[in-house]
Enzyme design. Structure first.
Site, PDB file in Angstrom:
ATOM      1  N   ASP A 219      48.922  25.636  39.269  1.00 45.65           N
ATOM      2  CA  ASP A 219      49.467  26.195  40.518  1.00 45.65           C
ATOM      3  C   ASP A 219      48.788  25.560  41.725  1.00 45.65           C
ATOM      4  OD1 ASP A 219      47.081  27.506  39.909  1.00 45.65           O
ATOM      5  OD2 ASP A 219      48.024  29.460  39.634  1.00 45.65           O
TER       6      ASP A 219
ATOM      7  N   HIS B  47      49.372  38.768  36.866  1.00 40.19           N
ATOM      8  CA  HIS B  47      50.027  37.459  37.019  1.00 40.19           C
ATOM      9  C   HIS B  47      49.434  36.427  36.076  1.00 40.19           C
ATOM     10  CE1 HIS B  47      47.210  36.113  40.609  1.00 40.19           C
ATOM     11  NE2 HIS B  47      46.703  35.723  39.476  1.00 40.19           N
TER      12      HIS B  47
ATOM     13  N   ASN C 212      46.855  41.766  39.022  1.00 37.05           N
ATOM     14  CA  ASN C 212      48.165  42.421  38.956  1.00 37.05           C
ATOM     15  C   ASN C 212      48.966  41.952  37.739  1.00 37.05           C
ATOM     16  OD1 ASN C 212      48.680  39.827  39.670  1.00 37.05           O
ATOM     17  ND2 ASN C 212      49.853  40.290  41.518  1.00 37.05           N
TER      18      ASN C 212
ATOM     19  N   GLU D 284      53.989  36.063  39.872  1.00 37.18           N
ATOM     20  CA  GLU D 284      53.648  37.400  40.351  1.00 37.18           C
ATOM     21  C   GLU D 284      54.653  38.425  39.818  1.00 37.18           C
ATOM     22  OE1 GLU D 284      50.755  37.364  41.680  1.00 37.18           O
ATOM     23  OE2 GLU D 284      50.848  37.034  43.833  1.00 37.18           O
TER      24      GLU D 284
END
Ligand code: F6R
Length: 247
Positions: free
Chosen positions: A67, A138, A136, A143
């Site tokens: 990423d 991810h 979270n 996401e």
């Protein structure tokens, strides 16, 4: 999914390095997608030490960036490519020609993402994905919610990811709000996945990944449907009194 719980972060890092070294020994040109973030750093240091002792050979690997922030070039201190270069590529002697980048400053981002997925496909998919777990749920910057067939693409970061990533640079204002991420589809298709999870702050989300249903709202839980997945967690992350499941 297999779950291995180690006593502490040092043991987690050694076990991860053992697994990665086995893959590299069996397939010296393996296609590997490698996370940045804090969690894999111990494993990368361990691999670099093994390379210095000539115990592993890493220069023929094909490495894919996981990423990158949008609009951030490799010379920017926040660049995830720069981080990968310092922590993984340089210590392992992997030449730039063997790295597939996700360029957050490309003029045509859609074309960059398409080309990335085509390159993964031409490589026959990832042989190994080395991933960390977001607070979270991810994976990369996939996401919540993320569909299992999501391609490599531009994403908006959730406030939770912005807050969590602020710890790397000390100020939430420093964190870019958009990013490129390898898609969920190519990650879930990896032949082998190591999901590295350390620390008590990950305990609740880790249990949702392992014990909860496989749902888009917890992207990492979608790994339940993939083959070849090993979660490596330390006791702080898993909890000493939790039963070890997996399978
Ligand atoms: C990093 C990445 C992220 C991290 C995750 C966990 O390239 O894609 O998904 O792996 O946010 O980060 P740490 O390991 O710092 O807790």
């Amino acid at each position: 999914m297999d779950l291995i719980v180690t006593a502490d972060y040092a043991a987690l890092s050694r076990t991860a390095a053992d697994r990665i070294a086995e893959t590299i020994a069996a397939n010296p040109t393996a296609a590997i997608v490698a996370a940045t973030g804090d969690t894999p750093m111990g494993a990368y240091r361990e691999l670099a030490a093994r390379r210095r002792r000539d115990a592993i050979r890493t220069d023929r690997l094909r490495v894919f960036q996981l990423d990158e922030y949008l609009g951030i070039g490799p010379e920017d201190r926040r660049s995830l490519y720069g981080w990968m270069e310092r922590a993984f590529l340089a210590p392992l002697g992997i030449p730039a020609a063997r790295v597939v980048r996700l360029n957050g400053t490309a003029s045509d981002l859609a074309a960059t993402c398409r080309a990335y997925d085509e390159t993964v496909c031409a490589a026959g998919g990832f042989d190994l994905a080395i991933l960390g777990l977001g607070p979270n749920g991810h994976l990369g910057f996939n996401e919540p919610p993320t569909a299992p067939d999501a391609p490599t693409r531009v994403v908006d970061l959730t406030p939770e990811s912005v807050a969590s990533n602020a710890r790397y640079w000390g100020d939430p204002e420093e964190v870019p709000r958009r990013a490129l991420t390898a898609g969920m589809e190519v990650l879930l298709a990896a032949r082998q996945t190591l999901l590295l999870v350390s620390g008590a702050s990950k305990r609740a989300i880790l249990h949702r990944v392992v014990d909860g249903p496989a749902v888009s709202d917890v992207p990492a839980s979608l790994l339940q449907r993939s083959a070849g997945v090993t979660i490596l967690a330390d006791e702080a992350a898993w909890g000493v009194n939790s039963a070890v499941g997996g399978g």
